[in-house]
Design an enzyme around this catalytic site. Sequence first.
Site, PDB file in Angstrom:
ATOM      1  N   GLN A  54      -3.927 -21.580  19.561  1.00  0.00           N
ATOM      2  CA  GLN A  54      -4.708 -20.623  18.603  1.00  0.00           C
ATOM      3  C   GLN A  54      -5.297 -19.479  19.527  1.00  0.00           C
ATOM      4  O   GLN A  54      -5.717 -18.490  19.239  1.00  0.00           O
ATOM      5  CB  GLN A  54      -5.759 -21.198  18.003  1.00  0.00           C
ATOM      6  CG  GLN A  54      -6.819 -22.058  18.956  1.00  0.00           C
ATOM      7  CD  GLN A  54      -7.871 -22.895  18.018  1.00  0.00           C
ATOM      8  OE1 GLN A  54      -8.818 -22.588  18.029  1.00  0.00           O
ATOM      9  NE2 GLN A  54      -7.327 -23.852  17.303  1.00  0.00           N
ATOM     10  N   CYS A  55      -4.984 -19.280  20.792  1.00  0.00           N
ATOM     11  CA  CYS A  55      -5.422 -18.378  21.467  1.00  0.00           C
ATOM     12  C   CYS A  55      -4.484 -16.997  21.482  1.00  0.00           C
ATOM     13  O   CYS A  55      -3.102 -17.439  21.405  1.00  0.00           O
ATOM     14  CB  CYS A  55      -5.351 -18.763  23.366  1.00  0.00           C
ATOM     15  SG  CYS A  55      -6.394 -19.920  23.738  1.00  0.00           S
TER      16      CYS A  55
ATOM     17  N   ASP B 265       1.310  -6.812  -4.305  1.00  0.00           N
ATOM     18  CA  ASP B 265       0.295  -6.581  -2.946  1.00  0.00           C
ATOM     19  C   ASP B 265       0.715  -7.946  -2.094  1.00  0.00           C
ATOM     20  O   ASP B 265       0.906  -8.814  -2.852  1.00  0.00           O
ATOM     21  CB  ASP B 265      -1.103  -6.988  -3.355  1.00  0.00           C
ATOM     22  CG  ASP B 265      -2.074  -6.793  -2.383  1.00  0.00           C
ATOM     23  OD1 ASP B 265      -1.744  -7.335  -1.245  1.00  0.00           O
ATOM     24  OD2 ASP B 265      -2.988  -5.965  -2.437  1.00  0.00           O
ATOM     25  N   SER B 266       1.167  -7.623  -1.166  1.00  0.00           N
ATOM     26  CA  SER B 266       1.823  -8.726  -0.085  1.00  0.00           C
ATOM     27  C   SER B 266       1.222  -9.979  -0.080  1.00  0.00           C
ATOM     28  O   SER B 266       1.298 -11.025   0.567  1.00  0.00           O
ATOM     29  CB  SER B 266       2.486  -8.028   0.944  1.00  0.00           C
ATOM     30  OG  SER B 266       1.367  -7.908   2.137  1.00  0.00           O
TER      31      SER B 266
ATOM     32  N   THR C  14       0.930  -1.329  -0.021  1.00  0.00           N
ATOM     33  CA  THR C  14       0.100  -0.031  -0.067  1.00  0.00           C
ATOM     34  C   THR C  14       0.853   1.221   0.122  1.00  0.00           C
ATOM     35  O   THR C  14       0.657   2.481  -0.612  1.00  0.00           O
ATOM     36  CB  THR C  14      -0.952  -0.025   1.267  1.00  0.00           C
ATOM     37  OG1 THR C  14      -1.749  -1.091   0.997  1.00  0.00           O
ATOM     38  CG2 THR C  14      -1.666   1.420   1.268  1.00  0.00           C
TER      39      THR C  14
ATOM     40  N   THR D 204       1.224  -4.787   3.891  1.00  0.00           N
ATOM     41  CA  THR D 204       1.146  -4.885   5.483  1.00  0.00           C
ATOM     42  C   THR D 204       0.470  -6.479   5.739  1.00  0.00           C
ATOM     43  O   THR D 204       0.557  -6.953   6.761  1.00  0.00           O
ATOM     44  CB  THR D 204       0.278  -4.047   6.331  1.00  0.00           C
ATOM     45  OG1 THR D 204      -0.940  -4.024   5.674  1.00  0.00           O
ATOM     46  CG2 THR D 204       0.991  -2.459   6.264  1.00  0.00           C
ATOM     47  N   ASP D 205      -0.277  -6.893   4.759  1.00  0.00           N
ATOM     48  CA  ASP D 205      -1.063  -8.233   5.109  1.00  0.00           C
ATOM     49  C   ASP D 205      -0.199  -9.213   5.333  1.00  0.00           C
ATOM     50  O   ASP D 205      -0.645 -10.173   6.037  1.00  0.00           O
ATOM     51  CB  ASP D 205      -1.915  -8.411   3.675  1.00  0.00           C
ATOM     52  CG  ASP D 205      -3.096  -7.363   3.514  1.00  0.00           C
ATOM     53  OD1 ASP D 205      -3.369  -6.771   4.550  1.00  0.00           O
ATOM     54  OD2 ASP D 205      -3.655  -7.331   2.380  1.00  0.00           O
TER      55      ASP D 205
HETATM   56  N1  ASP Z   1      -2.930  -5.607   0.685  1.00  0.00           N
HETATM   57  C1  ASP Z   1      -1.809  -4.553   0.842  1.00  0.00           C
HETATM   58  C2  ASP Z   1      -0.762  -5.438   0.828  1.00  0.00           C
HETATM   59  O1  ASP Z   1      -0.373  -6.243   1.660  1.00  0.00           O
HETATM   60  C3  ASP Z   1      -1.901  -4.061   2.123  1.00  0.00           C
HETATM   61  C4  ASP Z   1      -1.002  -3.163   2.646  1.00  0.00           C
HETATM   62  O2  ASP Z   1       0.207  -2.800   2.206  1.00  0.00           O
HETATM   63  O3  ASP Z   1      -1.264  -2.166   3.756  1.00  0.00           O
HETATM   64  O4  ASP Z   1       0.195  -5.346  -0.146  1.00  0.00           O
END
Ligand code: ASP
Length: 330
Positions: free
Chosen positions: A265-266, A59-60, A15, A93-94
């Site tokens: 998984q907690c 996109d990650s 992003t 971030t994903d």
């Molecule tokens: N979908 C985006 C990614 O992971 C989300 C992000 O970067 O915040 O590349």
Amino acid sequence: MSAVNNLFVLYTGGTIGMLQTPEGLVPAGGFEARMREHLARHEVPAPRFVFQEMLPLLDSANMSQREWLAMREQIVAAVDQGGHDGVLLLHGTDTLAYSAAALSFLLLGLGVPVVLTGAMLPAGADGSDAWPNLCGALAALEAGIEPGVHLFFNGELMHGARVSKLRSDAFDAFTVLPRRREGERAAELPSALAYRQPRQPVNLAVLPLFPGVQASHVRALLASGVRGLLLECYGSGTGPSGDADLLAALREAHAGGVVLAAISQCPQGHVEFGVYAAGSQLRDAGLVSAGGMTREAALGKLFTLLGAGLDQAEAQRWLALDLCGEMAER
Ligand code: ASP
């Protein structure tokens, strides 16, 4: 720990540099010019840097083991051949927490800091967190950070192998959850795990246990040829121990050489099989405790151990030991 003054910036997409299209945000090139222009216009102090794009920009959500290996290779070349004394990795971030964890293990022994960052809003959007995250990461590198893999996000520097993405809609998306991490520190690392050693992709799977999970589900995963299976158990490491068929499937997998790793998984849990008989029976079927590791850390560690060619017994041994702080509180 010394100030970085010859930085390598690797831009993988995400992003932070995305542009709007009718279908939604897409990764975009040209971020180096935008970054240099921003730093100059705002007179942001930053180390000297070389900027590289990892192609294709992603996109990650599209990251896989192949990209983990490609990032590792470019970072190792930049440090060993290029003489860089610090690395900044710009990433979506994903799957940022997965890459941070995988690189924490893939880069064991690398003597320079590697900082990952990204943003929840594109750099061009009003009120974006892109520039604060990027400039904060640069400031931290310039001030000097311990070698190892870190995440800088929303004003915080976090351990790369302890962090999780917990929010999809806020700037404080990443957190180090207080899971009990008390693994014994490995006295020394096997040479197979040193950062220069070659790695191979590995067939791995993650399976959260849930009421209704069946032996046939596990057998289907095993039939796909997985070499490591990460089971997300209940609570302190329990599962449906009354299901003899499920236990038999796990035992057969273990006997066939599959590494069966267990996490809780907690969100704030850790595995301690002996607390309940329902946990002891999973341990007896061949599961190995990954303590209080997150899913991201356990998956990245399994990948690193098996991708380095370690056999089942060796991989199980190192899985249970703390290699870089993933099983330590601080
Ligand atoms: N979908 C985006 C990614 O992971 C989300 C992000 O970067 O915040 O590349």
